[in-house]
Write an enzyme that holds these catalytic residues in place. Structure first.
Site, PDB file in Angstrom:
ATOM      1  N   SER A   1       0.796  -1.231   0.000  1.00  0.00           N
ATOM      2  CA  SER A   1       0.000   0.000   0.000  1.00  0.00           C
ATOM      3  C   SER A   1       0.824   1.275   0.000  1.00  0.00           C
ATOM      4  O   SER A   1       0.290   2.351  -0.262  1.00  0.00           O
ATOM      5  CB  SER A   1      -0.935   0.019   1.216  1.00  0.00           C
ATOM      6  OG  SER A   1      -1.860  -1.031   1.144  1.00  0.00           O
TER       7      SER A   1
ATOM      8  N   GLU B   1      -9.024   8.122  26.085  1.00  0.00           N
ATOM      9  CA  GLU B   1     -10.180   7.227  26.040  1.00  0.00           C
ATOM     10  C   GLU B   1      -9.928   5.907  26.755  1.00  0.00           C
ATOM     11  O   GLU B   1     -10.785   5.399  27.475  1.00  0.00           O
ATOM     12  CB  GLU B   1     -10.556   6.964  24.578  1.00  0.00           C
ATOM     13  CG  GLU B   1     -11.787   6.097  24.382  1.00  0.00           C
ATOM     14  CD  GLU B   1     -12.142   5.933  22.918  1.00  0.00           C
ATOM     15  OE1 GLU B   1     -13.158   5.265  22.632  1.00  0.00           O
ATOM     16  OE2 GLU B   1     -11.416   6.474  22.047  1.00  0.00           O
TER      17      GLU B   1
ATOM     18  N   ASP C   1      -5.765   0.491  -4.173  1.00  0.00           N
ATOM     19  CA  ASP C   1      -4.315   0.440  -4.322  1.00  0.00           C
ATOM     20  C   ASP C   1      -3.864  -0.914  -4.843  1.00  0.00           C
ATOM     21  O   ASP C   1      -2.902  -1.025  -5.596  1.00  0.00           O
ATOM     22  CB  ASP C   1      -3.617   0.784  -3.007  1.00  0.00           C
ATOM     23  CG  ASP C   1      -4.205   0.055  -1.804  1.00  0.00           C
ATOM     24  OD1 ASP C   1      -5.195  -0.691  -1.961  1.00  0.00           O
ATOM     25  OD2 ASP C   1      -3.688   0.238  -0.689  1.00  0.00           O
TER      26      ASP C   1
END
Length: 524
Positions: free
Chosen positions: A110, A235, A378
């Site tokens: 990628s 978080e 891709d």
């Protein structure tokens, strides 16, 4: 040759399958074809307007088989058979194929592909924003081999620019838009070897905040790479894996804030509630980091803390379109790829359906008269579905026959390799004994691997809007950003734009005429 056993099984299944009543009438198919023909003839009137806006949707790992399976899933989610459904990308008038190989790899990754479709230059596997003269992981081959992206070209032309992804914002695809790195895995300095650091190379998160300081919208995951090592996540307070990673002690969110002009409205957010309560009219710069790493799969998403891809795209466009000069927006459905690597086809296909929903939302907020939209991938994956399944068969269901070799059932979806390879008692696992409809079911594969691999075949390129017809054949992947730049009158090739500002459409210069009249094999 198909055995009589298979023929009998297929014939029985197909005979009993539900054929929509209207499809039994030949007139239905003839009328449909004539309507399609009428539309195709209208496409002879080419849209040669200047593209004020350019939106690129990148489905990471979204090969043609994934597109087809996602189409069926979308239809079945709406209680239809599925095969006849149209994805939003299916409605685009122009389709091409892209050759995805990297300069040093037959089956690509990628990073090298992102450099191709964003920077217009093919590159080596594992490298981003650099030419093929840069070797992976060798920092000292980077300098002098940097290549810039269409995001940079758009920003230099005065347009607003944005990046939206479901992966980390410093992952392979988005990083090629702003970074120049010999290794895609250098997310922060914590992931870099001492040699690279001593030679002066910078990690990708650092480059995100420093290389192009005025990217207007950045949304995705990757919080932990922005903070000093061991800083507690906002978080996930007790999760050690979510803590900051940076060895240099920098707080890159504070860095981002410090670079923004005081008279501009800059917002850093980390959850869905904050995103949906924003007033886009009062936002000039937005940094949204919704997870420490990649964002959650759509099927697993927390509706309070995690926005969907389509929600992020809507807000991004509402912010970017305020610029009278237009915008460039890169949108990545990045976890399609991750689902496939894990052999979890259900996760991958729901990610693809969500990206298609985002494509529809973008279309409703823009006009094809002045917005070029390109949807592509891709690379592909070794993902397939088959087995003579009847019409309307669940895309995650079983083929209508047993194997004529081991007498066991099999799912329509299979992988060429990956983690779904399982042997029980010396034989292939009997899938009827497991929950093959589970969100995390790993489809069977032919070859055992911890992670399923990419596929090497061409991928589709869907386009609509100004100059979309230039994406019309089989192209090298690096051709794509050259078309987008040509349509938008940005980048290096501006000779055809002389009369565009007054006429509103692009002059039919030598390149345009050549592309329209001659096969690509003559030109490239």
């Amino acid at each position: 040759m198909i055995s009589p056993f298979l023929v009998l099984a297929i014939g029985t299944c197909l005979t009993n399958s539900l054929v929509p009543e209207k499809e039994k009438d030949p007139k239905y198919w003839r009328d449909q074809a004539q309507e399609t023909l009428k539309y195709a003839l209208e496409l002879q009137k080419l849209n040669t307007n200047v593209a004020k806006n350019v939106i690129m949707f990148l489905g990471d790992g979204m090969g043609v088989s994934t597109v087809t399976a996602a189409r069926i899933l979308k239809g079945q989610l709406h209680h239809n058979p599925g095969e006849e459904t149209r994805l939003e990308m299916d409605k685009f008038p122009f389709v091409a194929l892209s050759k995805t190989y990297n300069t040093n790899a037959q089956v690509p990754d990628s990073a090298g592909t992102a450099t191709a479709y964003l920077c217009g230059v093919k590159a080596n596997e594992g490298t981003v924003g650099v030419s093929a003269a840069t070797e992976r992981s060798r920092c000292n081959t980077t300098q002098g081999n940097e290549v810039t992206s269409i995001l940079r070209w758009a920003k230099d032309a005065g347009k607003s620019v944005g990046i939206v992804t479901t992966t980390r914002v410093n992952h392979a695809t988005p990083s090629a838009a702003y970074a120049h790195s010999a290794d895609r895995d250098w997310y922060s300095d914590n992931e870099m070897p001492p040699e690279a650091l001593s030679q002066g190379c910078k990690d990708i998160a650092y480059q995100l905040m420093h290389n192009i300081r005025d990217i207007d919208v950045i949304m995705g995951g990757g919080r932990k790479y922005m903070y000093p090592k061991n800083k507690t996540d906002v978080e996930y307070e007790i999760d050690e894996k979510a803590r900051g990673t940076r060895l240099d002690g920098l707080d890159l969110v504070d860095t981002w804030k410090s670079f923004k002009p005081r008279h501009k409205h800059s917002h850093f957010i980390w959850n869905r509630t904050e995103l949906l309560t924003l007033d886009p009219h009062n936002v000039d710069y937005l940094l949204g980091l919704f997870e420490p790493g990649d964002m959650q799969y759509e099927l697993n998403r927390n509706n309070v803390t995690d926005p969907s891809l389509s929600e992020m795209v809507v807000v991004a466009i509402q912010i970017l379109r305020k610029n009278p000069k237009g915008f460039f927006l890169l949108v990545e459905g990045g976890r399609i790829d991750h689902g496939h690597h894990e052999g979890k086809a259900k996760q991958a296909l729901h990610e693809a359906v969500e990206m298609d929903r985002a494509i529809g939302q973008a279309g409703s907020l823009t006009s094809s008269e002045d917005t070029l939209t390109v949807v592509t991938a891709d690379h592909s994956h070794v993902f397939t579905f088959g087995g003579y399944t009847p019409r309307g068969n669940s895309i995650f269901g079983l083929a209508p026959m047993l194997s004529d070799t081991d007498k066991k059932p099999f799912t329509a979806i299979l992988y060429g390799n990956g983690p779904g390879y399982k042997v029980v008692g010396g034989e292939r696992e009997n899938v009827s004994m497991v929950d093959y409809a589970h969100n995390n079911y790993q489809a069977q594969s032919a070859v055992p691997l911890r992670h399923e691999t990419h596929g090497g075949e061409d991928v589709a390129v869907f386009s609509k809007g100004p100059m979309a017809h230039l994406l019309h054949g089989v192209h090298e992947q690096n051709y794509i950003p050259h078309v987008m730049a040509y349509a938008a009158c940005i980048g290096a090739n501006l000779d055809h734009c002389a009369s565009a500002s007054s006429a509103g459409s692009l002059a039919a210069g030598p390149l345009l005429l050549a592309l329209a009249l001659f096969p690509l094999s003559v030109l490239f």
